[in-house]
Design an enzyme around this catalytic site. Structure first.
Site, PDB file in Angstrom:
ATOM      1  CB  CYS A 257       6.324  34.283 -18.934  1.00 35.76           C
ATOM      2  SG  CYS A 257       5.172  35.445 -19.693  1.00 35.76           S
ATOM      3  CG  HIS A 305       2.936  34.326 -15.932  1.00 32.12           C
ATOM      4  ND1 HIS A 305       4.165  34.917 -16.139  1.00 32.12           N
ATOM      5  CD2 HIS A 305       3.184  33.219 -15.193  1.00 32.12           C
ATOM      6  CE1 HIS A 305       5.107  34.196 -15.541  1.00 32.12           C
ATOM      7  NE2 HIS A 305       4.532  33.159 -14.967  1.00 32.12           N
ATOM      8  CG  HIS A 317       6.734  30.119 -14.126  1.00 29.10           C
ATOM      9  ND1 HIS A 317       5.949  31.156 -13.671  1.00 29.10           N
ATOM     10  CD2 HIS A 317       7.374  29.650 -13.023  1.00 29.10           C
ATOM     11  CE1 HIS A 317       6.099  31.310 -12.371  1.00 29.10           C
ATOM     12  NE2 HIS A 317       6.949  30.409 -11.947  1.00 29.10           N
TER      13      HIS A 317
END
Length: 341
Positions: A257, A305, A317
């Site tokens: 990420c 995240h 993402h």
């Protein structure tokens, strides 16, 4: 960095096979053991949990690797300084003349030089010059050599310390890597416990869930209102759609990420730190109501995240192991914060 566990993700999250071999490998107890066979839904939940548990050590690994690179650079620079100063010391020894000759001939340091190096150099040199035991040229050379020897000793101690820290970070990185790989291997085994038909059904469920929530990893180009660096970052991110998530990766063929957000903004000429937490700390915070395309989104907390806002209530993402870079609704995960590079 933190080790927060994130809440159970929405049901849309799909489970990929991670390149599982075509033949199913049964890891379930034999019938004679009379152990209950886990249902496909139970396997799905266990695998999802393992993927979630791998996220925190993934970011920890990224941070350790950054520290490791920093220590390596410092050690390399220190060793270069030592080499240069050793050359300077060697040149000074040559200038000292008879004292240096005596040192090399005897295999040790001339007693007067030893006294100089071990005692008070100024006091020694003052007395030596008064007694005519050394010339001004030799005195200057001895002073310079004593100074360089001191610097050499300090530099060697500093490099030794850096190298020790480097070994410690290498060991820690290896442990964290083993932790992540262990969880991913366990997830693969669980998925291999399913039949080919069960895995096919799971894939179909994934596609259905993604369609229901608007998630997509289909190739596309950014055509929103962003301009300048934000547009360049989003253009790059969109070009990665469909590429696989891989823990610890910053591209070009796969990303985690924070690897995707960092690579996207780097393509726009903006250097971001490596991990989710570092990117959160470095960015200027913006309210959810003030989001602009290109802003970095943090879900769940500040450490776990992140992705990039693309506009119209959506974000891009790199999700997690087994999935590809995708576009999802901004609120498909609990929104925590946003920052603008």
């Amino acid at each position: 960095m933190g080790t927060h566990r994130r809440p159970k993700p929405p049901s849309r999250t799909r489970i990929a096979t991670l390149g599982i071999a075509a033949g199913a490998v049964s890891l379930l107890p034999t019938q004679s053991q009379a152990a209950p066979k886990p249902t496909m839904d139970e396997v799905r939940k266990q695998v999802e949990k393992l993927y979630e548990e791998a996220e925190a050590p993934t970011e920890e690994y990224n941070a350790i690797r950054e520290e490791q690179k920093k220590l390596q650079r410092e050690a390399d620079r220190g060793q270069d300084r030592i080499a240069r100063k050793q050359e300077e010391v060697n040149e000074l020894r040559a200038k000292i003349g008879p004292l240096a000759t005596a040192q090399y001939r005897s295999g040790g340091i001339d007693p007067s030089v030893q006294l100089f190096l071990s005692g008070d150099p100024d006091d020694y040199l003052d007395k030596a010059q008064m007694m005519g035991r050394t010339s001004d040229r030799q005195a200057d050379a001895l002073r310079a050599m004593q100074s360089k020897q001191r610097e050499l000793t300090q530099d060697r101690a500093a490099v030794t310390k850096r190298l020790k820290s480097l070994e410690e970070t290498r060991a820690k990185a290896a442990e964290t890597k083993d932790e992540v790989q262990g969880k991913l291997a366990e997830a693969r085994k669980l998925l291999n416990s399913l039949t080919v038909q069960q895995r096919a059904k799971m894939e179909a469920d994934q596609e259905r869930d993604d369609a229901a929530t608007g998630a997509s990893d289909t190739a596309a180009s950014y055509n929103g209102p962003a301009s300048g660096r934000a547009k360049a970052a989003l253009d790059f991110a969109y070009a990665q759609l469909g590429k696989p998530y891989e823990w610890g990766s910053t591209g070009p063929n796969s990303f985690d990420c924070s690897g995707l957000t960092g690579a996207s903004w780097r393509a726009a000429g903006v250097s971001l730190p490596r991990t989710v937490q570092q990117q959160y700390d470095a960015g200027r915070k913006v309210a959810k109501s003030d989001l602009q395309p290109g802003d970095i989104i943090y879900w769940y907390n500040s450490t776990q995240h992140n992705g990039m806002y693309v506009g119209n209530g959506k974000a891009i993402h790199a999700p997690r192991t087994g999935k590809n870079v995708e576009i999802v609704p901004l609120d498909s995960m609990p929104f925590f914060a946003a920052s603008r590079p």
